[in-house]
Design an enzyme around this catalytic site. Structure first.
Site, mmCIF file in Angstrom:
data_model
loop_
_atom_site.group_PDB
_atom_site.id
_atom_site.type_symbol
_atom_site.label_atom_id
_atom_site.label_comp_id
_atom_site.label_asym_id
_atom_site.label_seq_id
_atom_site.Cartn_x
_atom_site.Cartn_y
_atom_site.Cartn_z
ATOM 1 C CB SER A 165 -0.930 0.014 1.216
ATOM 2 O OG SER A 165 -0.181 -0.043 2.417
ATOM 3 C CG HIS A 186 -2.747 -0.852 -2.963
ATOM 4 N ND1 HIS A 186 -3.106 0.433 -2.620
ATOM 5 C CD2 HIS A 186 -2.973 -1.609 -1.854
ATOM 6 C CE1 HIS A 186 -3.523 0.446 -1.365
ATOM 7 N NE2 HIS A 186 -3.453 -0.773 -0.881
ATOM 8 C CD GLU A 198 -3.475 3.417 -4.983
ATOM 9 O OE1 GLU A 198 -3.613 4.643 -4.838
ATOM 10 O OE2 GLU A 198 -2.790 2.712 -4.198
ATOM 11 C CG ASN A 236 -2.751 4.132 1.622
ATOM 12 O OD1 ASN A 236 -3.753 4.327 2.304
ATOM 13 N ND2 ASN A 236 -2.414 2.923 1.206
#
Length: 446
Positions: A165, A186, A198, A236
């Site tokens: 992540s 991800h 992602e 993130n």
């Protein structure tokens, strides 16, 4: 006739409002993602993927394997022990059972999924896989060791993906068998419900590898967004300043309930304190360390998270974090948290709803503009749809950059000025100072 008249009146009240305009924009942005080439030239070729291996059978590993198996892609899940694999299979079955209960799957779907999903304690089964997705602990050293062990097992043309992540794909590629066929893939938790994937290309990742993973993500019903490598990637990287600011506000005197309420009133599905406990304070802490180290010029440390993790307060999964779970599994205030907070308290003042909202969402917006300015993603709609699909940013606001357009860069700059004393995390970016409009054709109505 009377019913139609009432419906027409209500429809006219909604049509042409800012909210309807934003929701229409979300519809078109989502369609655009389906056609998006994602930094890829027309010459890129997606390979046919006939089988997938998943290393790890935890929450993410089991979810990833299930996502492929239930969409027709034979998958094998590998872990170190039969107990872990049994737990992974149980989670896979729970996904289908949940869908059966709501009428979206049948017992036959369960049977077909299980025929496509196998397990093993030996990584040698990956020798037949076209794609292998690593989904082990978020620890760079452990991941690199795993890649080294896979070098002699994978087919020479196999693609190796990481479900990391936050950790650099470019850096981890150094330990991969073939850096050109190493890529980030991800997924978001829970995998069966979260649409976003992602796809992160490292410095050496080739176009065909990216094209193959984009096509695979679409095949299993996900929405991929391709991005360049950076700590935290898109979601993130933008989320963590918001999460971090919530902890800082808590230390300054804001209550957990007020912080969470400010977020939910803005439109988020849950507040940042609740979210931290849900994802796990250990996960939040370690991901935060990666991102904070990378962006140390504007990241303010929150050592209270480290103290909570050391004390075993990991959030919902351990029964206590910021809050504790009661006998019914519902979060409630925990008196045992007070000593941790007092140790790190920096102030004890009251906050207005407007100030809490600004403190939470302005750092998030600034990081979103940096992601675009640095070319991590290609288009503004990648940012907005990434946050809508990845963290539940309120669609009625159109996404965080649509929100900036709605408020106006000048107004955002004025609001940032109130918090200049808090440092660089509230310093306007070039996009704000230049009064950039992210969606020039979008009209503000209502």
């Amino acid at each position: 006739d009377e019913g139609l008249k009432i419906e027409q009146e209500v429809a006219l009240e909604v049509t042409g409002t800012r909210i309807s305009s934003n929701l229409i924009s979300v519809f078109f942005m989502n369609n655009a993602l389906g056609r998006d080439p994602g930094f890829l030239p027309a010459t890129a070729n997606a390979r046919d993927v006939k089988s997938v291996g998943v290393l790890g059978s935890g929450l993410m590993g089991a979810g990833i394997a299930t996502a492929h198996a239930r969409r027709g892609v034979p998958s094998v899940m590998v872990d170190v022990g039969q107990d872990r694999l049994a737990d992974g299979l149980k989670r896979a079955c729970q996904v289908i059972e949940g869908r059966i209960k709501i009428g979206r799957a049948t017992p036959q779907d369960m049977q077909e999924m299980l025929t496509r999903l196998s397990t093993s304690t030996s990584r040698a089964v990956f020798s037949d896989a076209d794609v292998v997705v690593e989904a082990i602990t978020e620890n760079e050293t452990l991941k690199k060791l795993a890649y080294g062990e896979l070098k002699s097992l994978l087919r020479d043309d196999a693609i190796l993906c990481s479900n990391t992540s936050t950790i650099s794909i470019t850096r981890m590629a150094e330990a991969a068998p073939h850096p050109e066929r190493f890529v980030g893939m991800h997924f978001f938790y829970p995998v069966d419900r979260m649409e976003l994937v992602e796809v992160i290309r490292g410095a050496k990742t080739d176009d065909d590898t990216v094209a193959t993973i984009v096509a695979l993500a679409k095949r299993i019903g996900k929405t991929p967004i391709v991005m360049q490598d950076c700590p935290g990637f898109l979601v993130n990287r933008v989320l963590l300043p918001y999460m971090n600011e919530a902890v800082l506000l808590l230390q300054e005197g804001a209550s957990m309930d007020d912080i969470d309420k400010a977020a939910t009133k803005f439109g988020m599905p849950m507040g940042p304190i609740t979210l931290s406990d849900l994802v796990g304070l250990d996960t939040a802490y370690y991901a935060g360390q990666v991102v904070s180290t990378a962006y140390a010029d504007r990241a303010k440390p929150t050592p209270i998270l480290g103290d909570l993790v050391k004390a075993g307060r990991l959030g919902n999964k351990s029964g206590s974090g910021f809050r504790k779970l009661n006998k019914k599994g519902k979060p409630e205030a925990d008196p045992d948290f007070a000593p941790f907070l007092e140790k790190h308290r920096t102030d004890n003042r009251q906050f207005s709803l407007d100030e809490l909202t600004d403190r939470l969402f302005l750092p998030m917006l600034l990081e979103a503009t940096r992601v675009l300015e640095e070319g991590i993603v290609a288009e503004s709609h990648h940012v907005d749809m990434g946050l809508i699909l990845g963290i539940g940013f309120p669609p009625f606001r159109g996404g965080i950059l649509h929100w900036c357009d709605t408020e106006g860069a000048s107004a955002i700059a004025d609001r940032l000025g109130k918090y200049a004393s808090l440092g660089k995390r509230f310093e306007p970016t070039e996009s704000i100072t230049s009064k950039r409009v992210f969606f020039p054709r979008a009209k503000t109505v209502g």
